[in-house]
Scaffold this motif. Structure first.
Motif, short mmCIF file in Angstrom:
data_model
loop_
_atom_site.label_atom_id
_atom_site.label_comp_id
_atom_site.label_asym_id
_atom_site.label_seq_id
_atom_site.Cartn_x
_atom_site.Cartn_y
_atom_site.Cartn_z
N LYS A 1 39.60 -27.40 13.89
CA LYS A 1 39.40 -27.48 13.17
C LYS A 1 38.51 -28.99 13.64
O LYS A 1 39.52 -30.00 14.40
CB LYS A 1 40.39 -28.24 12.16
N LYS A 2 37.43 -29.55 13.09
CA LYS A 2 36.84 -30.73 12.79
C LYS A 2 37.78 -32.08 12.61
O LYS A 2 38.62 -32.32 11.27
CB LYS A 2 35.69 -31.46 12.33
N ARG B 1 29.46 -31.97 11.52
CA ARG B 1 29.50 -32.01 10.67
C ARG B 1 27.59 -31.76 9.87
O ARG B 1 27.19 -30.45 9.67
CB ARG B 1 30.07 -32.76 9.14
N THR C 1 25.93 -29.72 12.27
CA THR C 1 26.08 -28.47 11.69
C THR C 1 25.59 -27.80 10.68
O THR C 1 24.93 -26.29 10.75
CB THR C 1 27.64 -27.95 11.14
N SER C 2 25.41 -28.33 9.45
CA SER C 2 24.53 -28.37 7.97
C SER C 2 23.40 -27.96 8.08
O SER C 2 22.55 -27.33 7.43
CB SER C 2 25.06 -29.07 7.15
N ASN D 1 29.17 -24.19 15.49
CA ASN D 1 30.52 -25.40 14.61
C ASN D 1 30.33 -26.11 15.69
O ASN D 1 31.37 -27.77 15.29
CB ASN D 1 31.39 -24.70 15.07
#
Length: 230
Positions: free
Chosen positions: A124-125, A135, A138-139, A150
């Motif tokens: 996990k980040k 994040r 990524t989105s 990821n």
């Protein structure tokens, strides 16, 4: 008899005198089947002199031109010398050569165009400012391409021969998340393999806080808007 793919590690280096010898020697020791080329990007320190002293394979750029030009130079070298795969490999010791085999196996097994050495396939980040930016990228990539990456800011990426040709002949491409996103939209198959990375072994990173913020803003803007006109 199966013929092993020819793999080239492209090592852009700017003022990496504290790291370059150990980085290349570790690569030669751990992954001896991987060829390499150091792209000395107009370093002002003894990076080039150390490469010559140790007999390293090097392309010596006369002036500092930036990561994009250094990486494209490596891709042109890979294309001209007929390599099947090229891997972007940091000079500062963060990338670990033992993972080159895993990235290559993934590329061959699923016929991937790009395989990213990802810190976050099974891990996990954190909630740091940099990971918030990761994040967000990524989105945005998922929003614009439908593909989840990821670890979009990982600099450890393996490219097949088709991608080598793309980067060697299209000067608008760079070794950044926006180009990965653009290539996905053009039909490239991108996969990830879990890796671990070290902290920079010596020297200073180019990306301080202000540059990191600028990097994230530029990447997000390019993915969302600029690339639709390319």
């Amino acid at each position: 008899m199966d013929i092993k793919p020819r793999v080239l590690a492209i090592i852009p280096a700017y003022n990496e005198e504290e790291c370059i010898v150990e980085t290349v020697q570790e690569l030669l020791s751990v992954s001896p089947d991987t060829d390499y080329v150091v792209i000395n990007d107009g370093s002002r320190d003894s990076t080039a002199a150390l490469c010559r002293e140790h007999g390293f394979n090097m392309v010596d750029l006369p002036v500092n031109s930036g990561l994009t030009v250094g990486f494209q130079t490596g891709m042109k070298y890979a294309l001209r010398n007929g390599y099947d795969y090229a891997i972007q490999f940091d000079a500062d010791g963060q990338h670990r050569p033992e993972y080159i085999k895993s990235l290559l196996e993934k590329a061959v097994d699923v016929d991937a165009d790009i395989v990213i050495g990802s810190r976050f396939v099974t891990e996990k980040k954190s909630h740091s400012a940099r990971m918030i930016g990761s994040r967000l990228i990524t989105s945005i990539i998922r929003l614009t391409t439908g593909k989840t990456i990821n670890d979009p800011t990982s600099g450890m990426r393996m490219f097949n021969h088709r991608m080598i040709r793309e980067f060697a002949t299209d000067d608008s491409l760079n070794p950044e998340p926006e180009s990965v996103s653009l290539l996905i939209r053009r039909g490239a198959r991108v996969e990830e393999v879990q890796v671990e990375m070290r902290e920079r072994q010596a020297g200073e990173s180019y990306l301080n806080l202000s540059r990191s913020i600028s990097y994230m803003v530029r990447a997000c803007t390019s993915i969302l808007f600029v690339q639709w006109f390319r």
